[in-house]
Design an enzyme around this catalytic site. Sequence first.
Site, mmCIF file in Angstrom:
data_model
loop_
_atom_site.group_PDB
_atom_site.id
_atom_site.type_symbol
_atom_site.label_atom_id
_atom_site.label_comp_id
_atom_site.label_asym_id
_atom_site.label_seq_id
_atom_site.Cartn_x
_atom_site.Cartn_y
_atom_site.Cartn_z
ATOM 1 C CG ASP A 248 -0.397 -0.329 2.470
ATOM 2 O OD1 ASP A 248 0.557 0.379 2.822
ATOM 3 O OD2 ASP A 248 -0.851 -1.280 3.148
ATOM 4 C CE LYS A 270 -5.787 -0.727 4.955
ATOM 5 N NZ LYS A 270 -5.478 -1.214 6.254
ATOM 6 C CG MET A 383 -3.179 6.924 11.010
ATOM 7 S SD MET A 383 -4.330 5.542 11.037
ATOM 8 C CE MET A 383 -4.031 4.852 12.645
HETATM 9 N N1 SAH Z 1 1.896 0.274 10.873
HETATM 10 C C1 SAH Z 1 2.440 1.594 10.723
HETATM 11 C C2 SAH Z 1 1.454 2.664 11.051
HETATM 12 C C3 SAH Z 1 0.274 2.700 10.139
HETATM 13 S S1 SAH Z 1 -0.806 4.010 10.527
HETATM 14 C C4 SAH Z 1 3.690 1.730 11.606
HETATM 15 O O1 SAH Z 1 3.970 0.854 12.441
HETATM 16 O O2 SAH Z 1 4.407 2.710 11.430
HETATM 17 C C5 SAH Z 1 -0.276 5.254 9.420
HETATM 18 C C6 SAH Z 1 0.347 6.394 10.158
HETATM 19 O O3 SAH Z 1 1.679 6.075 10.520
HETATM 20 C C7 SAH Z 1 0.494 7.657 9.336
HETATM 21 O O4 SAH Z 1 -0.704 8.393 9.339
HETATM 22 C C8 SAH Z 1 1.576 8.404 10.074
HETATM 23 O O5 SAH Z 1 1.081 9.000 11.221
HETATM 24 C C9 SAH Z 1 2.463 7.255 10.512
HETATM 25 N N2 SAH Z 1 3.588 7.035 9.591
HETATM 26 C C10 SAH Z 1 3.895 5.913 8.927
HETATM 27 N N3 SAH Z 1 5.033 6.068 8.229
HETATM 28 C C11 SAH Z 1 5.452 7.318 8.431
HETATM 29 C C12 SAH Z 1 6.562 8.081 7.988
HETATM 30 N N4 SAH Z 1 7.483 7.571 7.170
HETATM 31 N N5 SAH Z 1 6.684 9.363 8.424
HETATM 32 C C13 SAH Z 1 5.780 9.881 9.246
HETATM 33 N N6 SAH Z 1 4.712 9.228 9.695
HETATM 34 C C14 SAH Z 1 4.542 7.950 9.309
#
Ligand code: SAH
Length: 459
Positions: A248, A270, A383
């Site tokens: 995604d 997504k 998020m």
């Molecule tokens: N499973 C993922 C999170 C999914 S929810 C994890 O463990 O990181 C998605 C949220 O993760 C985004 O809205 C943001 O808040 C955060 N996120 C994921 N990757 C990111 C990145 N490279 N930089 C900043 N925020 C990130």
Amino acid sequence: MDYLPIFIDIKHQPCLVVGGGDVAYRKINLLLKADAAVTCVAKECCEEIRKLAKSKKIKYIKKAFIKSDINAQMLIISATDNVNLNARVSALAKEVNIPVNVVDSPALCSFVMPSIVDRSPIIIAVSSAGKAPVLARLVRAKLESSIPHAYGKLAELAGDFRDKVKQKLNNIESRRHFWEKIFSGIVAEKVFSGKIEEAKADLQAQLGEHVDDKTGEVYLVGAGPGDADLLTFKALRLMQQADVILYDRLVSDEVMELVRRDAELIYVGKECANHTVAQGDINQLLVDLAKQGRRVCRLKGGDPFIFGRGGEEIETLAENNVPFQVVPGITAASGCSTYSGIPLTHRDYSQSLRFVTGHLKDGTMNLPWDELVVEQQTIVFYMALIGAKYLSKQLMAHGMRANMPVALIERGTTPEHKVYVTTLMELSNLVENTNIHAPTLIIVGEVVKLREKLNWFEA
Ligand code: SAH
């Protein structure tokens, strides 16, 4: 080819090491790994060599090297810091055709010692013919990272079954097919996760008549926050072995570059509230693809079990008896904070840490605000870009001070990594008046101040 690569059996064979320092000690250890009968000759020796001699693992002779020391030796290594002595050992050995290695002097060697990747019984030896040992070591490091540590166990298992397979499958082609399937399928995966007995049973079953090899497998893999170097060895291996990849938006292009070239790629989108493929459909798709016998890699940003709905996806797999594995990834909180110079905990500023979702549902967030507003705690909001205004209002309403430092990290760990530092009071202003894009992570807490000193990535 400057040298012929060969593997010599030196079990219980007399091998001589001249010299008693650290380098000699390392060579002795290597010889001992191959069960050699080692004699060390040196006027002085280090503590470690003394210990080996005391425990009768080697013979240490405290004296100056003389010509007759080389008699009846099978291999000789000279590891002294005396150039003349090294040259003499080499000349004497070459005269009687005993293979000799002089540490750091390729010209004096009749054999060179390679860099080794040891997955016994699988051994990979890398040599630059003495021309660029550092480069050979880099090659070795690359191999180390891409070859699972349990390859040795897999080879042992294959060895145990070799004759049985030969009896059962009488042409080379079908045996090759069989072993290819074993080494890249569920049996190998079981060995890699330490389930040797199960792997044996599976291998036995696959050799039997009624083999149900219709069902593939699903790998739920955490791809980390963006920087491909943050992938785990296991993630990379499974990405390169899968037949189909479901990914995604959160999975970075850099990571996607590393999936198997000829794998089928399925984008399942997504974006918040705008799912390209509905979650239920993704769950079902995983089941369907695996039931077709395919190895499916479900790649997810960060860690699959942290706000990733990874649990739901494997629940459906479990209900349908589809085998699966889960590989943790570096979650955004960890990657983003590290690359921004913000330690999430610190003895002086924060003893606890909360990961919360700031996803707005019907315009609000259902969070235990009182528990969030406590001293010495860091809060990480996932998020939460759209809900930033709401969360700052709630935190202040529940008593958090208005000038509490806040960091917003946009596309953390990627080349577009960007950090905005503000206060709780100013947060909504910043989000409204700046063009900040998802994915963005919000960190609230005193630890944000440390970035002033500790920012290393952008610097
Ligand atoms: N499973 C993922 C999170 C999914 S929810 C994890 O463990 O990181 C998605 C949220 O993760 C985004 O809205 C943001 O808040 C955060 N996120 C994921 N990757 C990111 C990145 N490279 N930089 C900043 N925020 C990130």
